[in-house]
Design a protein around this motif. Structure first.
Motif, PDB file in Angstrom:
ATOM      1  N   ASN A  55      -0.080  43.504 108.724  1.00 63.51           N
ATOM      2  CA  ASN A  55       0.359  43.363 110.115  1.00 63.51           C
ATOM      3  C   ASN A  55       1.873  43.153 110.145  1.00 63.51           C
ATOM      4  N   VAL A  56       2.546  43.922 111.011  1.00 61.42           N
ATOM      5  CA  VAL A  56       4.000  43.890 111.080  1.00 61.42           C
ATOM      6  C   VAL A  56       4.429  43.720 112.522  1.00 61.42           C
ATOM      7  N   GLY A  57       5.431  42.889 112.744  1.00 59.30           N
ATOM      8  CA  GLY A  57       6.035  42.750 114.063  1.00 59.30           C
ATOM      9  C   GLY A  57       7.543  42.692 113.941  1.00 59.30           C
ATOM     10  N   LEU A  58       8.244  43.561 114.665  1.00 53.75           N
ATOM     11  CA  LEU A  58       9.706  43.608 114.655  1.00 53.75           C
ATOM     12  C   LEU A  58      10.200  43.339 116.072  1.00 53.75           C
ATOM     13  N   TYR A  59      10.993  42.276 116.249  1.00 52.14           N
ATOM     14  CA  TYR A  59      11.420  41.851 117.581  1.00 52.14           C
ATOM     15  C   TYR A  59      12.946  41.787 117.645  1.00 52.14           C
ATOM     16  N   ASP A  60      13.517  42.511 118.588  1.00 54.71           N
ATOM     17  CA  ASP A  60      14.963  42.521 118.786  1.00 54.71           C
ATOM     18  C   ASP A  60      15.252  41.988 120.193  1.00 54.71           C
ATOM     19  N   THR A  61      15.946  40.842 120.261  1.00 54.34           N
ATOM     20  CA  THR A  61      16.177  40.156 121.532  1.00 54.34           C
ATOM     21  C   THR A  61      17.661  40.000 121.807  1.00 54.34           C
ATOM     22  N   LEU A  62      18.060  40.298 123.034  1.00 57.98           N
ATOM     23  CA  LEU A  62      19.419  40.061 123.504  1.00 57.98           C
ATOM     24  C   LEU A  62      19.365  39.005 124.602  1.00 57.98           C
ATOM     25  N   TRP A  63      20.067  37.891 124.381  1.00 59.68           N
ATOM     26  CA  TRP A  63      20.157  36.789 125.352  1.00 59.68           C
ATOM     27  C   TRP A  63      21.547  36.803 125.958  1.00 59.68           C
ATOM     28  N   LYS A  64      21.626  36.855 127.277  1.00 59.37           N
ATOM     29  CA  LYS A  64      22.911  36.943 127.960  1.00 59.37           C
ATOM     30  C   LYS A  64      23.001  35.840 129.018  1.00 59.37           C
ATOM     31  N   VAL A  65      24.122  35.110 129.024  1.00 62.23           N
ATOM     32  CA  VAL A  65      24.354  34.032 129.980  1.00 62.23           C
ATOM     33  C   VAL A  65      25.624  34.344 130.763  1.00 62.23           C
ATOM     34  N   VAL A  66      25.547  34.230 132.091  1.00 61.62           N
ATOM     35  CA  VAL A  66      26.709  34.368 132.957  1.00 61.62           C
ATOM     36  C   VAL A  66      26.771  33.110 133.820  1.00 61.62           C
ATOM     37  N   GLY A  67      27.894  32.392 133.737  1.00 69.95           N
ATOM     38  CA  GLY A  67      28.034  31.154 134.495  1.00 69.95           C
ATOM     39  C   GLY A  67      29.458  30.660 134.458  1.00 69.95           C
ATOM     40  N   VAL A  68      29.608  29.343 134.375  1.00 74.33           N
ATOM     41  CA  VAL A  68      30.939  28.738 134.335  1.00 74.33           C
ATOM     42  C   VAL A  68      30.977  27.669 133.257  1.00 74.33           C
ATOM     43  N   GLN A  69      32.199  27.374 132.790  1.00 75.91           N
ATOM     44  CA  GLN A  69      32.418  26.315 131.829  1.00 75.91           C
ATOM     45  C   GLN A  69      33.710  25.585 132.175  1.00 75.91           C
TER      46      GLN A  69
END
Length: 231
Positions: A55-69
């Motif tokens: 059993n094989v699982g390949l996961y590619d995730t892009l996390w993007k945050v837009v806000g202020v600092q």
């Protein structure tokens, strides 16, 4: 599906937007902050040779945050803000193999990684201030607590390994033995500090940070009644 094999490709997109008021509109904790997750996953089950399944699982995730600092995060009085735009990409593979030399014995092994991303309210916006409880008495009664944001907070990354075996007996009972080893890097923790404010009050300051790593090791032995079909 093809033969005894199965392959699946999927895409997931989700996110959240936050606009939170604390006490009054003048005290905005997380103004106009959003985060988005885009994940491509390829999973499959294969039988390359007799008695072995993969059993094989390949996961590619892009996390993007837009806000202020904050422009000056070290200052306790400067509330100037600037834009925050961050993207973090993760590739997490999962592999599991099972070998069945006979109908009543199986050996298993698996390895994989995963990521836990920060909540948008931990990375974007002004600090959250909480009024002190007057019943605490001095110096705490005039201080309160300040929960900072950390725009550089990294995701927690976990890697896990597992080996195990199963033995089925003639009375339909099954003995299973598993050994697991897991390591989590960039663990989320809260850094606690304090500052003396005007009037001698003591203010507690809490900041989310990444610390070293957390390791877990687990051995499991399970004996159960598990008929092949029905009771």
């Amino acid at each position: 599906p093809f033969g005894n094999n199965l392959l699946n490709l999927s895409y997931d997109f989700h996110g959240q937007s936050t606009f939170a008021y604390i006490n009054s509109p003048a005290d905005i904790s997380v103004p106009f902050s959003t985060d988005r997750f885009s994940t491509f996953s390829l999973t499959g089950s294969f039988v390359p040779i007799k008695n072995i399944s993969l059993n094989v699982g390949l996961y590619d995730t892009l996390w993007k945050v837009v806000g202020v600092q904050r422009v000056n995060p070290t200052s306790l009085t400067d509330t100037s803000l600037t834009g925050l735009n961050r993207s973090v990409s993760r590739f997490d593979p999962h592999f599991a193999v099972t070998f069945r030399p006979t109908g009543d014995v199986s050996y298993r092994a698996a390895v994989g990684s995963s990521a836990t991303f920060p909540f948008v309210g931990q990375v974007s916006g002004l600090a959250t201030y909480e009024q002190p409880a007057a019943s605490l008495g001095p110096p705490f009664a005039s201080g309160g607590t300040l929960t900072q944001k950390n725009p550089n907070l990294e995701p927690e990354v976990s890697t896990s390994y597992n080996v195990g075996a199963d033995k089925r007996f003639s009375n339909n009972s099954v003995l299973s033995i598993d050994l697991q080893d897991g390591v989590i890097h960039n663990v989320f923790e809260q850094l606690t500090s304090s500052a003396i404010i005007a009037g001698g009050g003591l203010e507690g300051i809490f900041t989310p940070i990444n610390v070293g790593r957390l390791r877990t090791e687990l051995a499991t032995v399970r004996y159960s009644y598990a008929p092949r079909a029905g009771l």
